[in-house]
Each structure stands twice: as structure tokens, then as C-alpha cells.
Design an enzyme around this catalytic site. Structure first.
Site, PDB file in Angstrom:
ATOM      1  CB  SER A 182      35.250  32.620  30.708  1.00  0.00           C
ATOM      2  OG  SER A 182      34.406  32.698  31.834  1.00  0.00           O
ATOM      3  CG  ASP A 183      39.961  32.045  35.675  1.00  0.00           C
ATOM      4  OD1 ASP A 183      40.441  30.985  35.217  1.00  0.00           O
ATOM      5  OD2 ASP A 183      40.063  32.376  36.864  1.00  0.00           O
TER       6      ASP A 183
END
Length: 194
Positions: free
Chosen positions: A68-69
Site C-alpha cells: 500500500s502507498d
């Protein structure tokens, strides 16, 4: 069944994933997070989420790996972590009365099969008009120096907003759980019976 890995050392993402009550481990991904020249926010978070998940495949060859970013965009510009109180005050003054959009990239990589699922979740934060004193008080009380956009929505930051718009409130904290649950079910891992 493959075990679950969170490709992150973020305590906020860890706490969100714990809500699903599925056993998991955290591991630090080794990814260069530098944006490519001209890379749009959606493409950046998608690329980085995918890279984070896939970077751990050799270490975890029979696992479901979550990457995730997240980035924060205000007036078309990516807004990073302020790191200083002065910069936090500047970011909040700029956000005052405006809409800040967070883009969170999510990837689920099955390292055994090579199957990759990705999604980008947008989330809009409508800031109310803030006085200079309110901004000073908030920064002094919450110290949001390591938070993109200079606020913590899970804390006192909620007092800065007029409204929030998005599919999943967890997205704002860094891990879109609704989308993740859909991806996990496609991999035969249902949080309700795991």
C-alpha cells in the site's frame, strides 16, 4: 492456504489490518519511492503499492502480500510529510477552505501463483476555513510532523474538517479495507471465516 504479509512497517496500517482478525506478519519492503518524471499521483501510488508487495516475494514465496502507498494532493501538487512545525502550519494554511485528495494504492500479490490485484482509492478531505490560531493550536497539540497533509484524521485532525468523501474511511489512514477484503475473497481468504 497462503499466509498473509503486510509489506509495511506503518503502525497505522498494522492496526487497520488487525481489524480483520486474520493472522499476518509485517515486513519492510525495499522500494525506491522516488516519483518518475511526470508521473501522475494515481500511477505513482499504484506503482509503489505493487512494487512493495512484489519486493517481498522472494522472502515469502507462498504468501499473499499486501502493498500500500498513499499520497496527498492539494491544488494539483503532491504534499508530503511536513517534518517541521513551520511546514505543517504552512500546509494547513494552504489546505484551509480547500479540498485535499488522498490517493491510496493497494496491491495484493499471490507470490505462489503470481496473481496480482491492484486498485487506487481516492478520498477527499474538505477542510473548513481555519484561523491562524487554530492551526497553531492544532500543530502544538497533535504534532502531525510525520503525516502527509499535516493532520491525523484518527485524532484531533477531525476538528479541521467540514466533511469527508470516500468509499472507505480506512483509506484515509492508509489501508482501504473494503477493497482489501474483496481482493482477499478472490484469493479464497474470507475475513469472516479465516
Amino acid at each position: 492456504m497462503p499466509r498473509l504479509i503486510l509489506a509495511s512497517t506503518s503502525p497505522w496500517r498494522r492496526a487497520l489490518l488487525e481489524k480483520l482478525t486474520i493472522p499476518f506478519e509485517c515486513a519492510a519492503p525495499d522500494v525506491d519511492e522516488t516519483p518518475m518524471p511526470g508521473e501522475a499521483p494515481r500511477q505513482l501510488v499504484l506503482r509503489l503499492a505493487q512494487a512493495k508487495a512484489q519486493s517481498l516475494a522472494a522472502r515469502f514465496p507462498n504468501h499473499l502480500i499486501i502493498g500500500s502507498d498513499q499520497i496527498c494532493v492539494l491544488d494539483g501538487e503532491i504534499t508530503g510529510k511536513p517534518l517541521t512545525e513551520e511546514k505543517a502550519r504552512q500546509q494547513l494554511a494552504k489546505a484551509s477552505g480547500s479540498i485535499v485528495t488522498f490517493y491510496t494504492g493497494l496491491a495484493l500479490y499471490n507470490s505462489a501463483s503470481g496473481h496480482l490485484q491492484t486498485e487506487v482509492e481516492p478520498f477527499d478531505v474538505h477542510f473548513r476555513h481555519l484561523s491562524e490560531a487554530e492551526i497553531d493550536d492544532y500543530v502544538r497539540k497533535e504534532h502531525p510532523l510525520h503525516c502527509a497533509g499535516s493532520f491525523k484524521s484518527e485524532g484531533l485532525g477531525i476538528a479541521l474538517f467540514e466533511r469527508l468523501e470516500g468509499r472507505d474511511p480506512n483509506t484515509l489512514i492508509g489501508l482501504p479495507l473494503i477493497a482489501l477484503c474483496q481482493m482477499l475473497r478472490r484469493e479464497e481468504m474470507n475475513p469472516l471465516n479465516a
